[in-house]
Design a protein around this motif. Sequence first.
Motif, PDB file in Angstrom:
ATOM      1  N   UNK A 271      -9.585  12.122 -10.259  1.00  9.37           N
ATOM      2  CA  UNK A 271     -10.442  11.156  -9.569  1.00  9.37           C
ATOM      3  C   UNK A 271      -9.870  10.652  -8.243  1.00  9.37           C
ATOM      4  N   UNK A 272      -8.680  11.097  -7.848  1.00  4.85           N
ATOM      5  CA  UNK A 272      -8.109  10.632  -6.582  1.00  4.85           C
ATOM      6  C   UNK A 272      -7.236  11.733  -6.007  1.00  4.85           C
ATOM      7  N   UNK A 273      -6.776  11.492  -4.805  1.00  3.69           N
ATOM      8  CA  UNK A 273      -5.896  12.486  -4.170  1.00  3.69           C
ATOM      9  C   UNK A 273      -4.509  11.914  -3.913  1.00  3.69           C
ATOM     10  N   UNK A 274      -4.134  10.869  -4.667  1.00  2.73           N
ATOM     11  CA  UNK A 274      -2.800  10.294  -4.516  1.00  2.73           C
ATOM     12  C   UNK A 274      -1.729  11.269  -4.979  1.00  2.73           C
ATOM     13  N   UNK A 275      -0.596  11.352  -4.269  1.00  4.83           N
ATOM     14  CA  UNK A 275       0.590  11.954  -4.884  1.00  4.83           C
ATOM     15  C   UNK A 275       1.015  11.072  -6.065  1.00  4.83           C
ATOM     16  N   UNK A 276       1.218  11.671  -7.218  1.00  2.00           N
ATOM     17  CA  UNK A 276       1.533  10.878  -8.412  1.00  2.00           C
ATOM     18  C   UNK A 276       2.773  11.431  -9.108  1.00  2.00           C
ATOM     19  N   UNK A 277       3.408  10.560  -9.841  1.00  3.83           N
ATOM     20  CA  UNK A 277       4.546  10.943 -10.680  1.00  3.83           C
ATOM     21  C   UNK A 277       4.590   9.977 -11.847  1.00  3.83           C
ATOM     22  N   UNK A 278       5.393  10.293 -12.829  1.00  2.00           N
ATOM     23  CA  UNK A 278       5.485   9.385 -13.975  1.00  2.00           C
ATOM     24  C   UNK A 278       6.915   9.261 -14.459  1.00  2.00           C
ATOM     25  N   UNK A 279       7.194   8.081 -14.993  1.00  2.00           N
ATOM     26  CA  UNK A 279       8.438   7.813 -15.706  1.00  2.00           C
ATOM     27  C   UNK A 279       8.035   7.456 -17.127  1.00  2.00           C
TER      28      UNK A 279
ATOM     29  N   UNK B 277       0.805  -1.225   0.000  1.00  2.00           N
ATOM     30  CA  UNK B 277       0.000   0.000   0.000  1.00  2.00           C
ATOM     31  C   UNK B 277       0.838   1.275   0.000  1.00  2.00           C
ATOM     32  N   UNK B 278       2.166   1.123   0.118  1.00  2.00           N
ATOM     33  CA  UNK B 278       3.007   2.327   0.073  1.00  2.00           C
ATOM     34  C   UNK B 278       3.063   2.917  -1.326  1.00  2.00           C
ATOM     35  N   UNK B 279       3.120   2.036  -2.330  1.00  2.00           N
ATOM     36  CA  UNK B 279       3.320   2.500  -3.708  1.00  2.00           C
ATOM     37  C   UNK B 279       2.598   1.571  -4.673  1.00  2.00           C
ATOM     38  N   UNK B 280       1.866   2.166  -5.598  1.00  2.00           N
ATOM     39  CA  UNK B 280       1.296   1.417  -6.724  1.00  2.00           C
ATOM     40  C   UNK B 280       1.985   1.884  -7.986  1.00  2.00           C
ATOM     41  N   UNK B 281       2.567   0.945  -8.722  1.00  2.00           N
ATOM     42  CA  UNK B 281       3.161   1.261 -10.017  1.00  2.00           C
ATOM     43  C   UNK B 281       2.155   0.832 -11.096  1.00  2.00           C
ATOM     44  N   UNK B 282       1.707   1.789 -11.879  1.00  2.00           N
ATOM     45  CA  UNK B 282       0.752   1.524 -12.964  1.00  2.00           C
ATOM     46  C   UNK B 282       1.536   1.518 -14.273  1.00  2.00           C
TER      47      UNK B 282
ATOM     48  N   UNK C  38      -3.737   2.800  -1.838  1.00  2.00           N
ATOM     49  CA  UNK C  38      -2.288   3.046  -1.908  1.00  2.00           C
ATOM     50  C   UNK C  38      -1.982   4.514  -1.624  1.00  2.00           C
ATOM     51  N   UNK C  39      -0.826   4.746  -1.033  1.00  2.00           N
ATOM     52  CA  UNK C  39      -0.450   6.104  -0.650  1.00  2.00           C
ATOM     53  C   UNK C  39       0.100   6.907  -1.822  1.00  2.00           C
ATOM     54  N   UNK C  40       0.761   6.238  -2.750  1.00  4.03           N
ATOM     55  CA  UNK C  40       1.392   6.925  -3.876  1.00  4.03           C
ATOM     56  C   UNK C  40       1.170   6.112  -5.152  1.00  4.03           C
ATOM     57  N   UNK C  41       1.145   6.829  -6.280  1.00  4.08           N
ATOM     58  CA  UNK C  41       1.002   6.170  -7.587  1.00  4.08           C
ATOM     59  C   UNK C  41       2.117   6.644  -8.507  1.00  4.08           C
ATOM     60  N   UNK C  42       2.853   5.672  -9.037  1.00  2.00           N
ATOM     61  CA  UNK C  42       3.901   5.961 -10.016  1.00  2.00           C
ATOM     62  C   UNK C  42       3.501   5.325 -11.346  1.00  2.00           C
ATOM     63  N   UNK C  43       3.475   6.130 -12.376  1.00  2.00           N
ATOM     64  CA  UNK C  43       3.131   5.648 -13.720  1.00  2.00           C
ATOM     65  C   UNK C  43       4.421   5.388 -14.484  1.00  2.00           C
ATOM     66  N   UNK C  44       4.547   4.192 -15.021  1.00  2.00           N
ATOM     67  CA  UNK C  44       5.717   3.841 -15.828  1.00  2.00           C
ATOM     68  C   UNK C  44       5.229   3.563 -17.250  1.00  2.00           C
ATOM     69  N   UNK C  45       5.651   4.424 -18.161  1.00  2.00           N
ATOM     70  CA  UNK C  45       5.139   4.387 -19.532  1.00  2.00           C
ATOM     71  C   UNK C  45       6.316   4.409 -20.501  1.00  2.00           C
TER      72      UNK C  45
END
Length: 729
Positions: free
Chosen positions: A686-694, A609-614, A660-667
Amino acid sequence: MDRAQIVHENFLSRVASGDLPTGAPPCEGLSKTDAVSLYHAQVLSRALDRTSRAMQKAGQGFYTIGSSGHEGMAAVAHALRPDDIAFLHYRDAAFQIARADQVPGQQIAWDMLLSFACSSEDPTSGGRHKVLGSKALMIPPQTSTIASHLPKAVGAAYSLGSARRHAPEHRELPEDGIAVCTFGDASANHSTAQGAINTAGWTAIQSVPLPLLMVCEDNGIGISTKTPKGWIEMSMEHRPGFKYFRANGLDIFETFAVAQEAAEYVRTRRKPAFLHLKTVRLYGHAGADVPTTYLSKSEVEADEANDPLLHTVRLLDQAGAMTPEQALTVYTDTCARTDRVAAEAAKRPHLADAQSVMASLIPPKRDCKPTNGPSAYERAAIFGSDMRAMDDPQPMSRLINWALTDLMLEYGEIVMMGEDVGRKGGVYGVTQKLHQRFGPDRMIDTLLDEQSILGLAIGMAHNGFLPMPEIQFLAYLHNAEDQLRGEAATLPFFSNGQFTNPMILRIAGLGYQKGFGGHFHNDNSLAVLRDIPGVIIACPSTGADAAQMMRECVRLAREEQRVIVFLEPIALYPMRDLHGAQDGGWMTTYPSPDQRIGLGEVGVHGDGTDLAIVTYGNGHYLSKQALPELQAAGLNTRIIDMRWLAPLPEDALLEATKDCKHVLIVDECRRTGSQSEALMTLFTEQSDHPIARVAAEDSFIATGPAYAAPLPSKDGIVAAALALTGANT
């Protein structure tokens, strides 16, 4: 006065005074009754052209590209059967009207005027576009096509021969039918036309049945650019694989006789023919076009003097079928009746909202016979020694091959086509043994032309086959992308769901091929696919997922008539190991044939639940490689494999990340135009997650050691995850 009014008044005065153009007398073959019927069709076509311009001026109509000068196409329609599938040039209203006369119960003037008015009651498009087309007349709708319909006409003709040998469940076309496509002389120069003509000839000289009639309506000009005199004849008269016919399109008697001869040749010999029909263009290209701005007045008047309706009046008189006085009455009565009908059509309702416009993007479901799948005996016979390997983990390429084998065993209407898919077994061996297992009728080795590969698939889908075309590399699709965007995806939209062309387009693509680069072998941009409405994009990352998703794609195409792109990551085809040599960490066993992954079902790996990688594709592989370092940093991580890139599985992604607390997008696609942009928007809205992308850099991919430099990496994922979560502070 504009040229339309001048042509109109010229007709009235010249017929009334008996001032008719000279020409050959009527030839034999067309009865008096049929000749009069064709004149009625020609006159209605002309009246509709005039009415469409009046409707536009009144704000009641929205299309003014007319058929005036091309009314001889009524005779071509009369030489054919109404169940001969016809892909029409946009100047072929007379063809459609004459064909309607062959089918009981048609109200062609009303139907076409509803189309001009873009009424939601238009029986063809439901108000989405002014199109020629009709399910009852076996005319798939086309818009202002510039030869883009020719490749699928070749495919439809090919399907007629294939269906004789292996009739599909949802067969649409008669066994002895032919396919017809019509186009202008300017369109004949388009690469799509030349590719289709070349493909037809290439096929025919190999004695493959191809009952195709190509009709070139040569009016000598494309908008303002003239066609060199004799160009079409010189280009086609001695073209390999074709029988060439020519006719004067101003003469319905000659046109009918020659078109009948050409159609009979195609129908009996099952070979392609090219009918070169000389026409004129009246009024200019469209309502806003003034032909005297680029043609001399004498040239414009010369064409107007050769008005095909004037020629028909002369011919009817000489044949003793109708006097000029009677012909003039037909003309004036038809114009008046068309205006009356147009006034009523303009009052009919229109599409009112986005939901109504979009209603036909997704085709309707169709009834399919239930299948029980292949028996154990059938599978053992076809798989042979491969059966013994199915309990052992295998790389993706082999599992896709096995899935295709099972699917082709179960569904006899599946056909695959592409360069090298047959005897060679594909560039990467994915279709190995399928040629031996199912034969050349179902594993079609094509010539090197992506437009023709997709056209073959679209045309075969028109006749109930379930095509699975292959494009060798993602970048090769760009040579033919309009066959998806402008033809396959738009067909249900413009036909209100009456015509469909379901298919599963397999493309080997994305990056990370070691040492390969440049434009053609490492293409990591999907933007051209993502913005085609209605198209499904599937992208597996493991062999087991690939097999199960392929089964769902076949179900979607077969039962729901969808157009699907199945994107196979080349770099993962042979992948065996994950963390170290010979660990076998990326291989999977073959799922049983009854297992599939539903559209929109994402893969959730882990419960951290610390990090979700999408991610998806190669990004899934790289994220799994990064997992040990993330865990070592104290990040409990889950990896979410999107699997389905379009439509974006929004609900499933939000559900999979909600705790999950954070969402990282890997594209692995470029930052601009990639999935990551849509995903960032989704999670922001649609959410309040801190997000970032690679994501990959906005760059092409280099050849050699730097092939992966612009692409996401394991180390880059780790660094982005630590920065996002603050685990490195």
